[in-house]
Design a protein around this motif. Structure first.
Motif, short mmCIF file in Angstrom:
data_model
loop_
_atom_site.label_atom_id
_atom_site.label_comp_id
_atom_site.label_asym_id
_atom_site.label_seq_id
_atom_site.Cartn_x
_atom_site.Cartn_y
_atom_site.Cartn_z
N GLU A 35 -31.02 8.18 12.78
CA GLU A 35 -31.19 7.66 11.42
C GLU A 35 -30.17 6.58 11.09
O GLU A 35 -30.44 5.65 10.32
N GLY A 36 -28.99 6.71 11.65
CA GLY A 36 -27.92 5.74 11.39
C GLY A 36 -26.91 5.77 12.51
O GLY A 36 -27.02 6.57 13.45
N PRO A 37 -25.93 4.89 12.48
CA PRO A 37 -24.90 4.85 13.53
C PRO A 37 -24.19 6.20 13.64
O PRO A 37 -23.66 6.71 12.65
N THR A 38 -24.21 6.77 14.84
CA THR A 38 -23.61 8.09 15.03
C THR A 38 -22.82 8.09 16.33
O THR A 38 -23.30 8.55 17.38
N PRO A 39 -21.59 7.60 16.29
CA PRO A 39 -20.80 7.52 17.52
C PRO A 39 -20.44 8.89 18.10
O PRO A 39 -20.14 8.99 19.29
N TYR A 40 -20.51 9.95 17.27
CA TYR A 40 -20.16 11.29 17.74
C TYR A 40 -21.39 12.09 18.20
O TYR A 40 -21.32 13.31 18.40
N PHE A 41 -22.53 11.42 18.39
CA PHE A 41 -23.76 12.12 18.76
C PHE A 41 -23.62 12.90 20.06
O PHE A 41 -24.16 14.01 20.19
N LEU A 42 -22.88 12.37 21.03
CA LEU A 42 -22.71 13.08 22.30
C LEU A 42 -22.07 14.45 22.10
O LEU A 42 -22.44 15.42 22.77
N ASN A 43 -21.12 14.54 21.17
CA ASN A 43 -20.48 15.83 20.91
C ASN A 43 -21.42 16.79 20.19
O ASN A 43 -21.32 18.01 20.37
N ASP B 277 -12.39 18.91 23.48
CA ASP B 277 -13.65 18.98 22.75
C ASP B 277 -14.15 17.63 22.26
O ASP B 277 -15.27 17.52 21.77
N LEU B 278 -13.34 16.60 22.37
CA LEU B 278 -13.77 15.27 21.94
C LEU B 278 -14.37 14.46 23.09
O LEU B 278 -14.88 13.36 22.88
N LYS B 279 -14.29 15.01 24.30
CA LYS B 279 -14.81 14.28 25.47
C LYS B 279 -16.15 14.85 25.91
O LYS B 279 -16.31 16.07 26.01
N PRO B 280 -17.13 13.98 26.18
CA PRO B 280 -18.41 14.47 26.72
C PRO B 280 -18.30 14.74 28.22
O PRO B 280 -17.61 14.02 28.94
N GLU B 281 -18.95 15.78 28.67
CA GLU B 281 -19.01 16.14 30.08
C GLU B 281 -20.46 16.05 30.52
O GLU B 281 -21.35 16.56 29.82
#
Length: 501
Positions: free
Chosen positions: A134-142, A39-43
């Motif tokens: 709005e701000g840095p969001t490294p988890y946006f892909l998930n 669930d932490l990997k984008p497909e």
């Protein structure tokens, strides 16, 4: 598959539940899809590639050559339209705050502007979508894996009512147009929803199943009978009392897996005596959670001493809400109800389920024993129960939240003032500020610290009563292949198959 209940609907912008998610995930696909094992990997989904700037505030997605089930091409503009629809105030999408991560989205949703060009969604061309956050969001892909970000076909939505029409008929059986691996084949309310492979799906060659049938079975005993009789390959749940039996007799079929979710009770803070935080805290600390998971649920669940569950990297669970009946009695007395004397009639609302009823009965008994209060129980069918909860037409309501992505914000954000998934009447300006600051935090460490502060506030005011942290307990036919344990229980159906041997 057992689906638990009849879905409230199949419009991804108007639903909020797990039963809906299971079906919508077969019919629609977002920019990013579910990874088969992690669930932490984008497909790759509708986006075949993407990149971000250095601080993860601007993301650019490159769409593949894909089609809707009616033959229309899937374009970047379809996503811009869909996200504008999600944020259109007239639609009343309960999940709209999920999109507040996008620059300007909250202001547009709150009608501070009616100009969608102020929102950070830019169509570069038909194959390119740029999103500014709005701000840095490294988890946006998930986050993009969640159905609130899924596209709808603009031409079809406009044909059947338009962007802000909650009563649009585009998502009925006759009119549904999707871009996922399956299309609707049959929909008989309260009986079955059947899907079949979508020939226009970009990765149709990977789809192995000839179809999936989703059965809205609310009774776990009925589900078990269907499973034993070969009418189900997978159940939605298992009767708690049967778990020890299945462990011994059917160990290959019984699955108990990690699950990023919290079982809790919402408390309607607009109704006395629940408008008193001392009453709410008394409820939260005056039942034995360990006893409940050991003797009632029996599926390896953990007592919830906080709200956000374990399993999120870098974020530890809270231990703020512990069993302390002596303090509970003291708080109730301070609230004006010594020994429960004078406490008004109150009821627990549950959706129809034997398991939910048994948990409520255990809570009822422990509150009676430890606080001296009498609490009733009443059940409603899924759709009615959801409406009652949304309309604050309850005292205490059986609730749960399964993470939409692997990050504490998926749990914390929902209790901000006016959030469509709050459903408690609770509002705390300091909490709102912390969540807003977390959205624009410059580092993940800072963000997690702000979210921790917010959770601590939530667990101080207690508009919720944490009960336990989930495990995923179900029965699965051993012939099912390509179905892997997932923390969020989201499975890409195109990889699933049945071994006929």
């Amino acid at each position: 598959m057992g689906n638990g209940s009849e879905p409230k609907g199949l419009d991804p912008h108007l639903v909020t539940g797990v039963p809906e998610n299971k079906i919508i995930s077969a019919l629609l696909e977002g920019l990013i899809s579910y990874h088969p094992t992690d669930d932490l990997k984008p497909e790759p989904g509708m986006a075949e590639s993407w990149e971000s700037n250095d601080d993860y505030t601007v993301w650019t997605f490159h769409l593949r050559d894909a089609k809707w089930s009616n033959g229309d091409p899937v374009r970047a503009g379809d996503f811009a339209y869909s996200w504008q629809r999600m944020l259109t105030p007239a639609l009343g999408a309960e999940y709209a705050p999920m999109l507040y991560v996008i620059k300007g989205a909250q202001a547009f949703h709150n009608s501070e502007t009616d100009d969608f060009s102020t929102v950070g969604v830019k169509v570069i061309d038909d194959e390119t979508l740029q999103v500014t956050l709005e701000g840095p969001t490294p988890y946006f892909l998930n986050m993009l894996k969640h159905y609130s970000f899924f596209p709808v076909n603009p031409r079809v939505v406009e044909e059947f009512g338009g962007m802000g029409d909650r009563a649009s008929r585009w998502s009925t059986f006759e009119n549904y147009v999707g871009n996922g691996p399956f299309v609707l084949e049959k929909w008989v309310t309260n009986q079955v929803i059947r899907v079949k492979p979508n020939p226009t799906y970009w990765d149709a060659k990977t789809v192995k199943l000839k179809g999936i049938e989703f059965y809205p079975v609310e009774n776990a005993a009925t589900e078990e009978t269907m499973f034993r009789g070969g009418r189900l390959h997978m159940t939605n749940t298992v009767q708690p009392d049967k778990i020890p039996v299945f462990k011994e007799k059917m160990p290959n079929e019984l699955k108990i897996e990690p699950y990023l979710g919290t079982y809790f009770y919402r408390v309607n803070v607009t109704r006395p005596p629940f408008d008193n935080p001392k009453v709410r805290e008394a409820l939260a600390i005056s039942f034995d959670k360990q006893l409940l998971v050991d003797k009632v649920t029996k599926g390896g669940q953990a007592p919830a001493t906080g709200y956000v569950p374990a399993g999120i990297p870098g974020y530890a669970t809270s231990d703020k809400v512990k069993f302390d009946p002596e303090r509970g009695r003291q708080l109730l007395a301070e609230a004006g109800y010594p020994g429960g004397k004078g406490f008004p009639k109150a009821e627990i609302l549950i959706n129809t389920s034997e398991a939910h009823r048994k948990i409520a009965e255990a809570m009822q008994a422990m509150w009676k024993q430890n606080l001296g209060i009498d609490v009733g129980i009443y059940n409603q069918e899924w759709k009615v129960y959801l409406d009652s909860q949304s309309n604050l037409d309850y005292d205490i309501s059986r609730s749960a939240w399964i993470g939409d992505y692997v990050h504490p914000s998926t749990f914390i954000d929902m209790f901000t003032t006016g959030n469509g998934n709050n459903d408690t009447g609770w509002a705390n300006p300091q909490y709102d500020r912390l969540v807003a600051q977390a959205q624009v935090a410059k580092s993940e460490e800072e963000r997690l610290g702000l979210l921790r502060e917010a959770e601590n506030l939530l667990l101080t005011d207690l508009p919720i009563v944490p009960v336990y942290w989930y495990t995923r307990v179900y029965l699965k036919d051993p012939r099912i292949q390509g179905w892997n344990p997932k923390l969020l229980d989201n499975h890409p159906y195109k990889y699933v198959s049945i071994n006929a041997e």
